[in-house]
Design a protein around this motif. Structure first.
Motif, mmCIF file in Angstrom:
data_model
loop_
_atom_site.group_PDB
_atom_site.id
_atom_site.type_symbol
_atom_site.label_atom_id
_atom_site.label_comp_id
_atom_site.label_asym_id
_atom_site.label_seq_id
_atom_site.Cartn_x
_atom_site.Cartn_y
_atom_site.Cartn_z
ATOM 1 N N GLY A 55 -16.041 7.617 -98.653
ATOM 2 C CA GLY A 55 -14.844 8.424 -98.826
ATOM 3 C C GLY A 55 -14.719 9.185 -100.124
ATOM 4 N N GLN A 56 -15.639 8.999 -101.066
ATOM 5 C CA GLN A 56 -15.482 9.644 -102.362
ATOM 6 C C GLN A 56 -16.392 10.856 -102.563
ATOM 7 N N ASN A 57 -17.031 11.305 -101.493
ATOM 8 C CA ASN A 57 -17.850 12.510 -101.574
ATOM 9 C C ASN A 57 -17.984 13.074 -100.167
ATOM 10 N N ASN A 58 -17.792 14.372 -100.033
ATOM 11 C CA ASN A 58 -17.897 14.978 -98.711
ATOM 12 C C ASN A 58 -19.295 14.814 -98.126
ATOM 13 N N GLY A 59 -20.281 14.570 -99.017
ATOM 14 C CA GLY A 59 -21.643 14.339 -98.568
ATOM 15 C C GLY A 59 -21.836 13.013 -97.849
ATOM 16 N N ASP A 60 -20.779 12.176 -97.832
ATOM 17 C CA ASP A 60 -20.839 10.940 -97.050
ATOM 18 C C ASP A 60 -21.169 11.218 -95.592
ATOM 19 N N GLY A 61 -20.690 12.381 -95.109
ATOM 20 C CA GLY A 61 -20.805 12.669 -93.690
ATOM 21 C C GLY A 61 -19.715 11.970 -92.906
ATOM 22 N N TYR A 62 -19.796 12.098 -91.602
ATOM 23 C CA TYR A 62 -18.776 11.504 -90.743
ATOM 24 C C TYR A 62 -18.864 9.977 -90.748
ATOM 25 N N LEU A 63 -17.720 9.349 -90.543
ATOM 26 C CA LEU A 63 -17.692 7.896 -90.389
ATOM 27 C C LEU A 63 -18.535 7.462 -89.195
ATOM 28 N N THR A 64 -18.499 8.257 -88.140
ATOM 29 C CA THR A 64 -19.272 7.906 -86.945
ATOM 30 C C THR A 64 -20.759 7.837 -87.260
ATOM 31 N N ASN B 114 -15.104 -18.351 -99.381
ATOM 32 C CA ASN B 114 -15.241 -16.934 -99.694
ATOM 33 C C ASN B 114 -16.713 -16.554 -99.723
ATOM 34 N N SER B 115 -17.092 -15.460 -99.087
ATOM 35 C CA SER B 115 -18.470 -14.980 -99.114
ATOM 36 C C SER B 115 -18.628 -14.006 -100.277
ATOM 37 N N ILE B 116 -19.634 -14.229 -101.113
ATOM 38 C CA ILE B 116 -19.869 -13.336 -102.245
ATOM 39 C C ILE B 116 -21.018 -12.382 -101.934
ATOM 40 N N PHE B 117 -20.826 -11.133 -102.334
ATOM 41 C CA PHE B 117 -21.790 -10.075 -102.081
ATOM 42 C C PHE B 117 -22.359 -9.558 -103.395
ATOM 43 N N LEU B 118 -23.627 -9.189 -103.361
ATOM 44 C CA LEU B 118 -24.302 -8.571 -104.503
ATOM 45 C C LEU B 118 -23.978 -7.089 -104.500
ATOM 46 N N GLY B 119 -23.109 -6.652 -105.415
ATOM 47 C CA GLY B 119 -22.718 -5.251 -105.475
ATOM 48 C C GLY B 119 -23.677 -4.443 -106.321
ATOM 49 N N LEU B 120 -24.278 -3.400 -105.743
ATOM 50 C CA LEU B 120 -25.299 -2.601 -106.414
ATOM 51 C C LEU B 120 -25.049 -1.108 -106.228
ATOM 52 N N PRO B 121 -25.525 -0.285 -107.178
ATOM 53 C CA PRO B 121 -25.508 1.162 -106.958
ATOM 54 C C PRO B 121 -26.647 1.539 -106.017
ATOM 55 N N ALA B 122 -26.365 2.475 -105.112
ATOM 56 C CA ALA B 122 -27.367 2.864 -104.116
ATOM 57 C C ALA B 122 -28.373 3.877 -104.648
ATOM 58 N N ALA B 123 -28.144 4.346 -105.876
ATOM 59 C CA ALA B 123 -29.078 5.276 -106.513
ATOM 60 C C ALA B 123 -28.836 5.231 -108.011
ATOM 61 N N GLU B 124 -29.789 5.716 -108.792
ATOM 62 C CA GLU B 124 -29.631 5.709 -110.251
ATOM 63 C C GLU B 124 -28.423 6.522 -110.674
ATOM 64 N N SER B 125 -28.088 7.573 -109.924
ATOM 65 C CA SER B 125 -26.964 8.431 -110.272
ATOM 66 C C SER B 125 -25.613 7.796 -109.965
ATOM 67 N N ALA B 126 -25.627 6.667 -109.282
ATOM 68 C CA ALA B 126 -24.373 6.043 -108.838
ATOM 69 C C ALA B 126 -23.740 5.144 -109.893
ATOM 70 N N ALA B 127 -24.442 4.871 -110.978
ATOM 71 C CA ALA B 127 -23.897 3.982 -112.005
ATOM 72 C C ALA B 127 -24.510 4.310 -113.354
ATOM 73 N N ARG B 128 -23.780 3.957 -114.401
ATOM 74 C CA ARG B 128 -24.278 4.196 -115.766
ATOM 75 C C ARG B 128 -25.463 3.291 -116.068
ATOM 76 N N TRP C 1 -22.570 0.926 -103.537
ATOM 77 C CA TRP C 1 -21.774 2.088 -103.932
ATOM 78 C C TRP C 1 -22.743 3.255 -104.072
ATOM 79 N N ASP C 2 -22.580 4.266 -103.259
ATOM 80 C CA ASP C 2 -21.680 4.413 -102.144
ATOM 81 C C ASP C 2 -22.448 5.083 -101.018
ATOM 82 N N ARG C 3 -21.786 5.451 -99.929
ATOM 83 C CA ARG C 3 -22.467 6.025 -98.766
ATOM 84 C C ARG C 3 -23.189 7.328 -99.105
ATOM 85 N N TYR C 4 -22.584 8.177 -99.931
ATOM 86 C CA TYR C 4 -23.199 9.459 -100.282
ATOM 87 C C TYR C 4 -24.567 9.246 -100.932
ATOM 88 N N ARG C 5 -24.617 8.357 -101.938
ATOM 89 C CA ARG C 5 -25.897 8.101 -102.601
ATOM 90 C C ARG C 5 -26.863 7.374 -101.684
#
Length: 337
Positions: free
Chosen positions: A38-47, A244-258, A287-291
């Motif tokens: 949802g944070q970049n139009n490049g995400d494409g459609y939800l479908t 509670n299930s814990i998830f490993l949160g990662l950037p999906a590309a180098e540009s997605a995080a500092r 994070w996130d679908r676009y990357r």
């Protein structure tokens, strides 16, 4: 004779129910991928996101303004807004849900001026919970159409106040029809370094999407490797309640995080084999679908995210064996009645 027959039936039914319960509980913890959309139009459609067959959870980001009598506002980047009502997302959301994918609304987002959110009191938390339930969880008509989302995500990156109250208030609404609660804290274990300490301590969150990036003390780097990340992971595993299930949160590309990007081959060889041994391991958040769409990070790790199916297959075999035994025994008892 009748009492013996009834006792045998009850015992056999208990065994069958017990075996089915074991099978179900293990089947729900095999591990999957959650993605923010949802944070970049490049995400494409939800479908298209859901049809990729890579994700089990999609997090709609974000509701960026709420609480303290603020006007409620959401930001789905170029997908929809004042120029194009977000009610058009309803069929896309329903398409994802029909495929068994959970769709949650994420609250908050980055600590920037245009994201103006926070709670002022326990009563304010109660008001916000009712707004969220009425507009996104009840099936009534709201900003996304007449949807019944699968839950609410707390991606809170400023202010610590009253998030535990909001979690408890939302929990009261799911007593009749269950929906999920998730939280996305930063990876430092010091309570002062993440804003959801009290909320997470309630034990009400089904999923904890820990952000192992943009924090030097617990993120991967070429100099420290995976050591700091794994140390932080195991601290979180002991900190979070077992349900509670814990998830490993990662950037999906180098540009997605500092900082904190991990090459997928390192995730596969040096991280997942260790964290999947944790009893409350839930999977990977990206994070996130676009990357991810550009880098296909999920495609490179998805085969390694689930836990081993050995235990699941064993339990299934035991369950099937008990089922056969129950069927034969009941048939024998009833034929002699």
């Amino acid at each position: 004779m009748a009492s013996k027959m009834e006792s045998l039936i009850l015992i056999l039914l208990f065994l069958f129910t017990f075996s089915t319960t074991i099978h179900s509980s293990h089947g729900s913890s095999t591990g999957g991928i959650a993605i923010y959309w949802g944070q970049n139009n490049g995400d494409g459609y939800l479908t298209d996101t859901c049809d990729s067959n890579k994700y089990e959870i999609v997090l709609l980001s974000f509701l960026v303004q709420f609480g303290c009598d603020r006007q409620n506002k959401w930001n789905f980047a170029g997908h929809c807004g004042d120029w194009s009502p977000c009610t058009k997302l309803q069929p896309e959301i329903e398409h994802c849900q029909a495929k068994g994918i959970k769709v949650l609304l994420s609250l908050g987002g980055a600590d920037v001026a245009e994201y103006d959110y926070g709670l002022c009191s326990p009563q304010d938390a109660k008001n916000v919970a009712k707004y969220l339930y009425d507009n996104f969880l009840s099936g009534q008509y709201g900003p996304l159409g007449s949807v019944t989302l699968n839950g609410i995500d707390f991606d809170i990156e400023k202010t610590e106040l009253y998030w535990d109250d909001l979690a408890r208030e939302l929990d009261t609404f799911r007593q009749n029809k269950y929906f999920y609660l998730s939280a996305a804290p930063q990876c430092p274990n010091d309570p002062k370094n993440f804003y959801l300490e009290k909320a997470i301590q309630t034990g009400l969150f089904d999923y904890i999407f820990i952000q192992f990036y943009n924090n030097e003390e617990c993120a991967y780097s070429t100099s420290t490797g995976t050591s700091l990340l794994l140390q932080s992971w195991h601290k979180w595993a002991s900190l979070v309640k077992s349900n509670n299930s814990i998830f490993l949160g990662l950037p999906a590309a180098e540009s997605a995080a500092r900082i904190g990007y991990i090459p997928p081959e390192v995730v596969n060889s040096e991280v997942l084999p260790h964290i999947k041994e944790t009893s409350n391991y839930g999977g990977v958040m990206l994070w996130d679908r676009y990357r991810d769409k550009e880098a296909d990070f999920s495609g490179k790790i998805v085969a390694n995210v689930p836990k081993s199916n050995v235990l699941l297959e064993t339990v299934t075999s035991v369950s099937d064996t008990i089922y056969e035994y129950v069927s034969v025994a009941l048939h024998s008892i009833l034929s002699k009645a």
